[in-house]
Design a protein around this motif. Structure first.
Motif, PDB file in Angstrom:
ATOM      1  N   GLN A  33      -0.575   3.362   9.344  1.00  0.00           N
ATOM      2  CA  GLN A  33       0.346   4.347   8.778  1.00  0.00           C
ATOM      3  C   GLN A  33      -0.368   5.406   7.939  1.00  0.00           C
ATOM      4  N   PHE A  34      -1.621   5.149   7.583  1.00  0.00           N
ATOM      5  CA  PHE A  34      -2.356   6.061   6.713  1.00  0.00           C
ATOM      6  C   PHE A  34      -3.440   6.838   7.454  1.00  0.00           C
ATOM      7  N   MET A  35      -3.337   6.920   8.766  1.00  0.00           N
ATOM      8  CA  MET A  35      -4.359   7.612   9.570  1.00  0.00           C
ATOM      9  C   MET A  35      -4.481   9.097   9.214  1.00  0.00           C
ATOM     10  N   HIS A  50      -7.215   2.282   1.134  1.00  0.00           N
ATOM     11  CA  HIS A  50      -6.882   1.967   2.525  1.00  0.00           C
ATOM     12  C   HIS A  50      -8.140   1.559   3.288  1.00  0.00           C
ATOM     13  N   TYR A  51      -9.226   2.281   3.040  1.00  0.00           N
ATOM     14  CA  TYR A  51     -10.482   1.984   3.725  1.00  0.00           C
ATOM     15  C   TYR A  51     -11.004   0.596   3.353  1.00  0.00           C
ATOM     16  N   TRP A  67      12.911  -6.804   4.197  1.00  0.00           N
ATOM     17  CA  TRP A  67      14.009  -5.939   3.761  1.00  0.00           C
ATOM     18  C   TRP A  67      13.470  -4.922   2.770  1.00  0.00           C
ATOM     19  N   ALA A  68      13.436  -3.671   3.193  1.00  0.00           N
ATOM     20  CA  ALA A  68      12.986  -2.548   2.356  1.00  0.00           C
ATOM     21  C   ALA A  68      11.614  -2.833   1.743  1.00  0.00           C
ATOM     22  N   SER A  69      10.679  -3.303   2.555  1.00  0.00           N
ATOM     23  CA  SER A  69       9.384  -3.729   2.028  1.00  0.00           C
ATOM     24  C   SER A  69       8.383  -2.593   1.859  1.00  0.00           C
ATOM     25  N   ASP A  70       8.582  -1.475   2.529  1.00  0.00           N
ATOM     26  CA  ASP A  70       7.639  -0.374   2.415  1.00  0.00           C
ATOM     27  C   ASP A  70       7.903   0.361   1.103  1.00  0.00           C
ATOM     28  N   PRO A  71       6.927   0.386   0.183  1.00  0.00           N
ATOM     29  CA  PRO A  71       7.180   0.997  -1.126  1.00  0.00           C
ATOM     30  C   PRO A  71       7.357   2.513  -1.082  1.00  0.00           C
ATOM     31  N   SER A  72       6.854   3.161  -0.042  1.00  0.00           N
ATOM     32  CA  SER A  72       6.944   4.622  -0.009  1.00  0.00           C
ATOM     33  C   SER A  72       8.289   5.117   0.493  1.00  0.00           C
ATOM     34  N   LEU A  91       0.834  -1.202   0.000  1.00  0.00           N
ATOM     35  CA  LEU A  91       0.000   0.000   0.000  1.00  0.00           C
ATOM     36  C   LEU A  91       0.865   1.247   0.000  1.00  0.00           C
ATOM     37  N   ARG A  92       0.423   2.240  -0.754  1.00  0.00           N
ATOM     38  CA  ARG A  92       1.119   3.532  -0.818  1.00  0.00           C
ATOM     39  C   ARG A  92       0.158   4.628  -0.379  1.00  0.00           C
ATOM     40  N   ALA A  93       0.689   5.724   0.028  1.00  0.00           N
ATOM     41  CA  ALA A  93      -0.133   6.855   0.462  1.00  0.00           C
ATOM     42  C   ALA A  93      -0.965   7.418  -0.689  1.00  0.00           C
ATOM     43  N   THR A  94      -0.515   7.216  -1.925  1.00  0.00           N
ATOM     44  CA  THR A  94      -1.198   7.780  -3.098  1.00  0.00           C
ATOM     45  C   THR A  94      -2.203   6.822  -3.723  1.00  0.00           C
TER      46      THR A  94
END
Length: 194
Positions: A107-109, A116-117, A153-158, A67-70
């Motif tokens: 993380q997206f609060m 995300h929803y 290892w570096a799993s968060d795409p953002s 998941l990304r913020a965008t």
């Protein structure tokens, strides 16, 4: 008058004072140990949410979701997402099976989106299908501590940061667990797991 441990008056006195419910956490006792759960808390949460269907899902999150913020469109009113997210954070007190997805969705609060929803609702459908799950603490458990950990290892795409998680068992009872982003950036998978 002296009361001994096997005296029926002594047993009745202490059975009447055993913890049964505290801050949404239910405690039940058996001769083998005790269980803790949040079944009533989940029922109240599902009533407040009113999902509109009775579907349940087998897993709280799809495998390899990044998941990304965008992702998706911003929610016009993020209040509901924040309320449900905080409720799931509290539910993770007795449900280690939702700890990881709740960490990711928390993380997206500040700026949740429709994507995300939808993932948050997936966790709620999973919880509805597993409402009776509870943690068991056997009275015959040994006092040996066992700890397990893992990391990505570096799993968060953002931000390319790694995630760490661990769980601690006392005998056969799970007593602590956590998932969190690592503070330092890792240059290899070996560093990520340290």
């Amino acid at each position: 008058m002296i009361i001994t441990g096997d005296d029926p008056k002594y047993i009745a006195f202490f059975k009447a004072r055993l913890l049964r419910y505290f801050l949404g956490i239910e405690v039940s006792y058996t001769s083998d140990g005790f269980y803790i759960s949040q079944e009533k808390y989940i029922q109240d949460l599902l009533t407040r949410v009113a999902l509109g269907d009775e579907r349940t899902i087998e897993t709280p999150m799809e495998i390899n979701v990044r998941l990304r913020a965008t992702d998706g469109d911003p929610l016009p009113d993020p209040t509901r997402y924040r309320h449900l997210g905080r409720s799931l954070v509290y539910l993770a007190v007795t449900r280690p099976d939702i700890s990881y997805p709740v960490h990711i969705l928390s993380q997206f609060m500040s700026a949740p989106t429709s994507v995300h929803y939808s993932h948050l609702l997936r966790v709620l459908r999973y919880v509805r299908g597993t409402i009776s799950r509870r943690l068991f603490f056997p009275s015959s458990s040994s006092l040996q501590l066992q700890t397990y950990s893992d990391a990505t290892w570096a799993s968060d795409p953002s931000d390319r940061e790694s995630l760490s998680d661990y769980c601690v068992f006392l005998g056969g009872s799970l007593i602590a667990w956590k998932t969190k982003k690592q503070i330092a950036d890792s240059r290899s998978s070996v560093e990520a797991e340290l």
